[in-house]
Design an enzyme around this catalytic site. Structure first.
Site, mmCIF file in Angstrom:
data_model
loop_
_atom_site.group_PDB
_atom_site.id
_atom_site.type_symbol
_atom_site.label_atom_id
_atom_site.label_comp_id
_atom_site.label_asym_id
_atom_site.label_seq_id
_atom_site.Cartn_x
_atom_site.Cartn_y
_atom_site.Cartn_z
ATOM 1 N N GLU A 1 3.948 -6.565 8.049
ATOM 2 C CA GLU A 1 2.958 -5.764 8.780
ATOM 3 C C GLU A 1 3.145 -5.787 10.296
ATOM 4 O O GLU A 1 2.983 -4.767 10.970
ATOM 5 C CB GLU A 1 1.539 -6.244 8.429
ATOM 6 C CG GLU A 1 1.022 -5.728 7.094
ATOM 7 C CD GLU A 1 1.479 -6.542 5.892
ATOM 8 O OE1 GLU A 1 0.987 -6.277 4.784
ATOM 9 O OE2 GLU A 1 2.325 -7.450 6.056
ATOM 10 N N GLY B 1 1.425 -5.702 1.015
ATOM 11 C CA GLY B 1 0.394 -5.853 -0.011
ATOM 12 C C GLY B 1 0.941 -6.314 -1.349
ATOM 13 O O GLY B 1 0.226 -6.941 -2.136
ATOM 14 N N GLU C 1 0.903 -9.903 -1.185
ATOM 15 C CA GLU C 1 -0.491 -10.367 -1.264
ATOM 16 C C GLU C 1 -1.014 -10.349 -2.702
ATOM 17 O O GLU C 1 -1.826 -11.210 -3.076
ATOM 18 C CB GLU C 1 -1.361 -9.529 -0.320
ATOM 19 C CG GLU C 1 -1.024 -9.826 1.141
ATOM 20 C CD GLU C 1 -1.772 -8.960 2.136
ATOM 21 O OE1 GLU C 1 -2.511 -9.511 2.962
ATOM 22 O OE2 GLU C 1 -1.608 -7.712 2.086
ATOM 23 N N ALA D 1 0.833 -1.205 0.000
ATOM 24 C CA ALA D 1 0.000 0.000 0.000
ATOM 25 C C ALA D 1 0.867 1.254 0.000
ATOM 26 O O ALA D 1 1.896 1.306 0.660
ATOM 27 C CB ALA D 1 -0.901 -0.003 1.228
#
Length: 264
Positions: free
Chosen positions: A138, A115, A118, A72
């Site tokens: 994270e 992310g 991911e 992100a």
């Protein structure tokens, strides 16, 4: 060429669509433009009956320590634009929870973290260069991976290794990912798209309807009961069997020639 200011590029080569994250100056981090651009690219892939498979790549040109995707965009989140990083159909990056019938191969040269990892885990196969690495960092910032990583990483590399990666936040190498079964193919730096195209072309030799139906059941096997999977398999088997391509496949076998798939 692409109408989305080229922040996500879309190029068709034969039966393959190459989708490229193109924000190298921001380590290919996901902002609202990337999320909407990636969603639009998957729309194109799904809608084009001449394209059977996709590749998700990233522009890492000129980066000394290349980053496939840093996750992100924290600047976007900090300026109150967090909601734009998700789309209704795709979730984070317009991609991680997107339902689609066509497979996508991740082509990673560099670091895929948070992310970014991911996005990779939401793909169906993975070609990575020897200098690549993957991580969910994270927990080191008192966050948790919110875009599927916490349940997809254990499926990809096993529970113990995933638990270690997630609870330490430390990245693991592409070599380790390959040994654990997450990476299909390791290639040299700067050759990852060619490596992914090679795998895509091998998939395209198989019949597309059978590929798409098989992918659907493999993914369902991670969450559904055997009874549901048996019913799904029977239904998909019937649909594939009654298609024109099955007749072509059987005829080609009898005539000892390569089949000419139409995708119908």
């Amino acid at each position: 060429p692409c109408h989305m200011a080229n922040i996500v590029e879309y190029e068709v080569r034969g039966k393959v669509a190459i989708i490229t994250l193109n924000r190298p100056e921001a380590r290919n981090a996901v902002n609202g433009d990337v999320a909407s651009g990636l969603e639009a690219a998957i729309d194109k892939l799904e809608a084009d009956s001449n394209v059977w498979i996709g590749i998700l790549a990233a522009n890492t040109a000129g980066q000394e320590r290349p980053v496939f995707c840093a996750g992100a965009d924290l600047k976007a989140i900090n300026s109150g634009q967090a909601a734009a990083l998700n789309t209704k159909r795709g979730g984070f990056g317009g991609f991680v929870y997107r339902e689609r019938k066509k497979p996508v191969i991740a082509a990673v040269d560099g670091l895929a973290t948070a992310g970014g990892c991911e996005l990779v885990l939401a793909c169906d196969m993975l070609v990575a260069t020897t200098r690549s690495a993957f991580g969910l960092a994270e927990a080191t910032r008192n966050l948790i991976a919110g875009a599927g990583g916490l349940f997809r990483l254990p499926r990809a590399i096993g529970r113990a290794a995933a638990m270690e990666a997630i609870l330490t936040g430390e990245p693991f190498s592409a070599q380790r990912a390959y040994e654990l079964g997450m990476v299909n193919k390791l290639v040299e730096p700067n050759t990852v798209v060619d490596g992914a195209l090679d795998l895509a072309h091998r998939v395209c030799k198989a019949a597309p309807l059978a590929v798409w139906a098989s992918r659907k059941i493999v993914l369902a096997s991670e969450t559904e009961s055997d009874q549901v999977l048996i019913e799904m398999t029977n239904k998909e088997f019937g649909a594939v069997l009654s298609s024109e391509d099955t007749k072509e496949g059987l005829t080609a076998f009898i005539e000892k020639r390569p089949p000419n798939w139409q995708g119908k």
